[in-house]
Design an enzyme around this catalytic site. Structure first.
Site, short mmCIF file in Angstrom:
data_model
loop_
_atom_site.label_atom_id
_atom_site.label_comp_id
_atom_site.label_asym_id
_atom_site.label_seq_id
_atom_site.Cartn_x
_atom_site.Cartn_y
_atom_site.Cartn_z
CE LYS A 22 34.03 -31.59 -27.11
NZ LYS A 22 32.46 -32.02 -27.12
CG ASN A 23 32.71 -32.08 -31.09
OD1 ASN A 23 32.87 -32.70 -29.95
ND2 ASN A 23 32.45 -31.08 -31.45
CB CYS A 117 27.55 -27.19 -23.93
SG CYS A 117 29.19 -27.56 -23.81
NE ARG A 122 23.33 -29.03 -27.42
CZ ARG A 122 24.58 -29.37 -27.25
NH1 ARG A 122 25.08 -29.22 -26.05
NH2 ARG A 122 25.46 -29.67 -28.19
CG ASP A 306 31.66 -26.02 -31.55
OD1 ASP A 306 31.65 -27.24 -31.67
OD2 ASP A 306 30.71 -25.67 -31.03
NE ARG A 398 31.66 -32.25 -21.44
CZ ARG A 398 30.55 -31.77 -22.39
NH1 ARG A 398 30.29 -30.77 -22.24
NH2 ARG A 398 30.25 -32.28 -23.52
#
Ligand code: EPZ
Length: 423
Positions: A22-23, A117, A122, A306, A398
């Site tokens: 995903k990232n 999230c 952030r 994560d 997601r």
């Protein structure tokens, strides 16, 4: 609204194939906008963040053809605008990569302040620092970030904090800049290396990705005309490694890169598990209650933040008292309140949590507070006695492709149920 209904306890056994990261995907997709041409991207995970990003790129003028649910052809010769649609970009954090690519390609960018999230503050000060160092003027007003530059000029950027997002945005902005850019104190995650490999395949000149000094020699344009396959997801692979340990099971995790998982392997061996490395797959098994442990999350190659919630599920039923230190995010322990509803004995205080290991968990209604907490609660429901109902699973969708199918294929009793909301 959908929920997952899980009955346990189950020892997870069998094989799982890991999807694209995903990232990496949410960095590579916007990076395609730097190309004045056509390219193909394979091994994209079939997740909502990828689908959302493709919609945003189409809004900006990219033409996307879906070859399969995991492969696209993208034509980015005609960009129609440089304002990313606010209602879309505010839905997830990675939308801020559009700043780097639109600034790099068009010299101007306007993107909504990112969502994502809820892990505490952030900030994006390091992103702005990188853009300004390259010669851009950056403003934040009315919930939007606007960046403008006549021409970006290569320079040296020292990151005050190791930041995945800021490192990626700096690379994206520097690829087409005049001259050479050096990024010191860069993040070294596998998805940064994957982005650099994608861009170099398309004609960029980036060296040192994966180390703390990345050098980018600006080029005139990226031609594309190539196909790139997204790297396997380190975090998804780690999620299933820890699911094998928590459930006292035995899982072969296929299509992964074991050296991306060295830190998780070390911790699993420390608490009494077994790990076998087969080069492009890894087998994890556990036949006893895990030993207690102390775990501290760190930037790569340290223990990934994560995977912190998933490790929390392992420590919740370990033998003795364990401690988890979260050094990246200021608020990533919300999931421990959900685990305590299931009978865990966890005390979270600031950036640390103490786990007094219990013999077993009991099923309960619980709520996913973010993507990785959701994955951790699936593992918890799998090992708990009785029924767990997991709500807010849109967080999980997601970032995890076909999550309940992958767990079901490992023996979990798990169903996705659509709740009819009484009006
Ligand atoms: C990326 O977030 C990931 N998201 C996160 O994964 C992951 O937790 C994080 O990196 C750390 O590995 C994506 O890749 C889309 P950071 P990012 O910038 O880039 C501070 C998931 O579950 N910081 O590396 O936002 C920041 O507050 C998600 O897949 C600044 O101070 O994280 C944090 O304390 C959740 N100023 C630390 O740096 C800045 O300008 C690391 O954040 C930027 C960051």
């Amino acid at each position: 609204m959908d929920k997952l209904v899980i009955h346990g306890p189950t020892k997870l056994k069998g094989e799982v194939t890991i999807s694209g990261a995903k990232n990496a995907a949410v960095a590579i997709l916007p990076a395609a906008l730097l190309i004045n041409g056509v390219c193909r991207i394979e091994n994209l995970p079939n997740i909502s963040d990828v689908k959302m990003y493709c919609k945003i790129l189409q809004e900006l003028g990219a033409k996307i053809t879906w070859i399969t649910e995991n492969e696209i052809e993208i034509d980015t010769r005609d960009l129609s605008c440089t304002q990313a649609p606010l209602e879309m970009t505010s839905k997830f954090r990675a939308s801020y990569y559009l700043l780097g690519v639109l600034l790099g390609r068009c010299g101007t960018a306007e993107v909504g302040l990112p969502g994502g999230c809820n892990l505490g503050a952030r900030p994006i000060d390091q992103h702005i620092k990188a853009f300004e160092a390259l010669g851009a003027k950056v403003d934040i007003a009315q919930g939007k970030i606007t960046a403008k530059a006549k021409k970006l000029v290569g320079t040296s950027i020292y990151m005050d904090i190791v930041s995945v997002g800021a490192t990626i945005n700096a690379v994206l902005a520097a690829v087409l800049a005049d001259g050479t850019t050096t990024i010191d104190n860069a993040a070294k995650e596998p998805h940064i290396v994957d982005l650099a490999n994608f861009l170099n395949t398309m004609g960029a000149d980036i060296r040192g990705a994966g180390t703390d000094v990345i050098k980018i020699n600006g080029v005139k344009e990226l031609r594309g005309n190539a196909t790139y396959s997204v790297v396997p997801d380190q975090i998804e692979a780690g999620t299933f490694m820890l699911a094998a340990v928590a459930s006292r099971g035995n899982i072969l995790i296929k299509n992964c890169i074991p050296e991306h998982l060295d830190c998780i392997t070390a911790k699993i061996l420390e608490i009494g598990g077994t790990v076998e490395d087969y080069g492009d797959s890894i087998r994890v098994s556990m036949n006893k209650r895990p030993n207690k442990a102390t775990v501290k999350t760190l930037p790569y190659p340290g223990f990934p933040t994560d995977l912190q919630p998933q490790m929390g599920v392992v420590l919740a039923t370990a033998d003795g008292t364990s401690t988890l230190h979260e050094s990246i995010w200021e608020s990533r322990f919300q999931y421990t309140f959900e685990l305590n509803k299931m009978g865990a004995k966890i005390t979270a205080q600031g950036k640390s949590a103490v786990f007094e290991g219990v013999k077993e968990l009991t099923g309960s209604p619980v709520y996913a507070t973010d993507l990785r907490a959701g994955a951790a609660l699936i593992i918890a429901g799998t090992i708990a006695n009785g029924e767990t109902q997991l709500y807010n699973i849109e967080h999980i969708d997601r970032g995890y492709e076909n999550i309940e199918e992958k767990f079901r294929n490992l023996g979990a009793n798990i169903q996705r149920v659509t709740e009819q909301i009484e009006m």
